[in-house]
Every structure is written in structure tokens, then in C-alpha cells.
Design a protein around this motif. Structure first.
Motif, PDB file in Angstrom:
ATOM      1  N   TYR A 113      38.091  44.685  38.255  1.00 27.04           N
ATOM      2  CA  TYR A 113      38.453  44.660  39.667  1.00 27.04           C
ATOM      3  C   TYR A 113      37.780  45.839  40.356  1.00 27.04           C
ATOM      4  O   TYR A 113      38.098  46.996  40.085  1.00 27.04           O
ATOM      5  N   ASN A 114      36.813  45.536  41.207  1.00 28.43           N
ATOM      6  CA  ASN A 114      36.039  46.561  41.925  1.00 28.43           C
ATOM      7  C   ASN A 114      35.418  47.566  40.952  1.00 28.43           C
ATOM      8  O   ASN A 114      35.624  48.772  41.063  1.00 28.43           O
ATOM      9  N   GLU A 166      31.909  47.676  40.214  1.00 26.06           N
ATOM     10  CA  GLU A 166      30.463  47.499  40.326  1.00 26.06           C
ATOM     11  C   GLU A 166      29.680  48.649  39.691  1.00 26.06           C
ATOM     12  O   GLU A 166      28.584  48.446  39.157  1.00 26.06           O
ATOM     13  N   SER A 185      37.530  40.873  43.073  1.00 23.45           N
ATOM     14  CA  SER A 185      36.909  42.122  43.541  1.00 23.45           C
ATOM     15  C   SER A 185      36.327  41.972  44.938  1.00 23.45           C
ATOM     16  O   SER A 185      35.874  40.896  45.340  1.00 23.45           O
ATOM     17  N   LYS A 186      36.306  43.088  45.672  1.00 25.00           N
ATOM     18  CA  LYS A 186      35.775  43.103  47.033  1.00 25.00           C
ATOM     19  C   LYS A 186      34.436  43.844  47.114  1.00 25.00           C
ATOM     20  O   LYS A 186      33.846  43.953  48.196  1.00 25.00           O
ATOM     21  N   ASP A 187      33.968  44.361  45.978  1.00 23.78           N
ATOM     22  CA  ASP A 187      32.684  45.069  45.977  1.00 23.78           C
ATOM     23  C   ASP A 187      31.619  44.163  45.345  1.00 23.78           C
ATOM     24  O   ASP A 187      31.720  42.939  45.405  1.00 23.78           O
ATOM     25  N   THR A 215      31.011  43.604  42.222  1.00 27.69           N
ATOM     26  CA  THR A 215      31.310  43.237  40.837  1.00 27.69           C
ATOM     27  C   THR A 215      30.819  41.825  40.521  1.00 27.69           C
ATOM     28  O   THR A 215      30.262  41.571  39.442  1.00 27.69           O
TER      29      THR A 215
END
Length: 301
Positions: free
Chosen positions: A10-11, A13, A37-39, A41
Motif C-alpha cells: 500500500y503506497n 512505490e 494504493s494512491k501512488d 505502486t
């Protein structure tokens, strides 16, 4: 034995490439579960999966928590032995052969007991981990050095029995407690613990509270009927002892002297008996669960 690495992310990257590069040579299969994930990843994991057939990529559209990411990975694993680690590059992959060796010798679960120092973990986290490990050691009658470690190895058929209900980082603590309480053969190996790559997701007070409140339910759910009967008697003795103690304090404060001079003695005796009975019942419960596990293994031979 075919080995599968379960890698919830999770996030991550920044850390994920380093983790994959390090681990891919030690296992037969890698399953990366991107937990909403919001990045970047997803981009990183997809690229690795497209270039290496050993790596599988699975995505959760929304963040469902680490336990759900682990379960998704296990459902899609084809290996006989499962290896769990964090995607933050804190656990070296070089300990995998040693862990698998213990599984081959009959261990049910192998855990990496982290070697802490002032550089790789915050003092508050270290204190919390020590407290929970001591609690599990006492309550489950099994010596545990690192109850919260994310580095674990077990056979795939063992996982369903050790899987516990949890939303966050209390998952590992509850799994350790269930394994110890049910008499599974747990082996701990000392491992290096590196400073994580990227931002930590641990919330000491929130996660600590979730871990603490999960302990009574695990103790009760995984205990024998004998233990449950004894614990009720134990609780009654403790309450009586506490009541006599509180009344003695009131007596002293209200009258300046102890009107009932034997109440403090009764309080101490009751509390000591309750503590001794608790220790004895925990020991007996452990023996019964251990014998049950031995019986199960003999039936499989």
C-alpha cells in the motif's frame, strides 16, 4: 516444495522495486497485492510482473487493509509453502532458506524475531512490541520474542487455521497468539531488521489499542472448556480479593485505623490464589492443546 511470497503493498512505490529485486531469486512465485494504493505502486508492480513470469500482480480497487491483501495473495498462491513479508524492504530475503529448513523439519510456523537497535525502530514501538510479546508468552505459555514480526513462513494448509479476523496491523499479533494458544510448533529465528524505505504506516497508540483489545477474545475463543471453567472461578477470587483490599483502604482512611484487621490479609491471599490459579490453568490449557496437535500429526502419518 514450491514457495510463494505474499507481498501486500500500500503506497510502496519507493520500496517495492528493492523488495522485489531482493526476494525474487529466493522463491518460486511472487504475488504482489496492491491494496488500493494512491501512488505509483500499480505502475511499478505491473512493470515487474510483465517482465518476470514468477511475479503475479493483483489489485484491490479500494484499500481493504493488510489482512485482506494477505488473504487475496494466499487464494492465488500455487506454492506449498507461503512466505509473508512487508513491501518496505525491512526484512532481508537471505533468511528464507533457514526458515524453510525448519518447515521441512516439522515446524508449523517460522517467524523472524527482529534484532532491534536505536536506528531501525522507534523506542515507543520497541516498548509496545516487548509488552505484547511478554503478554503472549505468559498467557499462551509459549516463549515469544517478537509477536508482531511481519516475516513469517508456513505451509499453505496451515494458514486457514491461523487466519484471524483483523482490519489492521494487529493481524500479526493475533495470529501469533492463536498459533501459540492452539499448541502449534512455532520457531523463531533472529533476523536483521533494516530501517524501512518510505513512510511508516504504523500508528503506535491506535494499533496498540487494537492489539490489546484483541487479546481477551483470542484467549477465550481458543481455550479448552476446562480453562474457561477455571477462569470464571479465578475471576471471582480476584473480585473478592479486590473488594477486601478496597474496603481495607477505605477503613484506614475513614477511621484512621483498621477496624477489620484481617481484611488486608484476606485480600492478599485471595489475589495470590487467583494469580496462581491463573498460571496453573494456562499451563494445563497449553498442555492439552499441545497434546491435541501431536495427536493430529500422528493421525496424518
Amino acid at each position: 516444495m514450491k514457495t510463494t511470497l505474499i507481498l501486500p503493498a500500500y503506497n510502496e512505490e519507493e520500496a517495492l522495486p528493492k523488495t522485489l529485486d531482493e526476494y525474487v531469486g529466493y522463491v518460486d512465485e511472487v504475488i504482489v497485492v496492491n491494496d488500493g494504493s494512491k501512488d505509483r505502486t500499480e505502475i511499478v508492480a505491473s512493470e515487474y510482473a510483465s517482465k518476470n513470469p514468477k511475479i503475479k500482480y493483483i489489485k484491490h480497487e479500494k484499500n481493504r487493509g493488510k489482512p485482506e491483501a494477505i488473504r487475496t495473495g494466499v487464494k492465488n498462491a500455487t506454492g506449498d509453502v507461503l512466505i509473508f513479508t512487508d513491501a518496505d524492504c525491512t526484512y532481508p530475503a537471505s533468511y528464507i532458506p533457514e526458515a524453510i529448513g525448519y518447515i521441512q523439519k516439522g515446524a508449523d510456523m517460522v517467524m523472524g524475531a527482529r534484532l532491534f537497535n536505536k536506528h531501525n525502530i522507534r523506542l515507543l514501538n520497541k516498548v509496545g512490541n516487548t509488552i505484547f510479546s511478554m503478554l503472549i508468552t505468559y498467557l499462551c505459555y509459549t516463549k515469544i520474542h517478537d509477536a508482531q514480526t511481519g516475516f513469517r513462513v508456513m505451509r499453505k494448509d496451515v494458514f486457514p487455521r491461523l487466519d484471524v479476523q483483523a482490519r489492521g496491523l494487529e493481524y500479526e499479533t493475533k495470529m501469533t497468539m492463536r498459533a501459540a494458544k492452539m499448541g502449534y510448533n512455532i520457531v523463531e529465528i533472529p533476523i536483521e531488521y533494516r530501517k524501512r524505505v518510505g513512510k511508516s504506516k504504523l500508528h503506535p497508540f491506535k494499533d496498540g489499542y487494537n492489539m490489546l483489545k484483541s487479546i481477551p477474545s483470542i484467549i477465550w475463543d481458543e481455550s479448552t472448556a476446562l480453562f474457561k471453567s477455571v477462569i470464571i472461578i479465578n475471576a471471582l477470587l480476584f473480585i473478592i480479593g479486590l473488594a477486601f483490599g478496597i474496603y481495607s483502604i477505605y477503613d484506614k482512611l475513614a477511621h484512621g485505623t483498621l477496624v477489620h484487621q484481617y481484611y488486608p490479609l484476606i485480600s492478599v491471599i485471595m489475589l495470590l490464589v487467583a494469580m496462581q490459579l491463573m498460571s496453573f490453568s494456562l499451563m494445563m490449557d497449553f498442555i492439552v492443546n499441545k497434546l491435541n496437535k501431536i495427536d493430529e500429526k500422528l493421525k496424518r502419518i
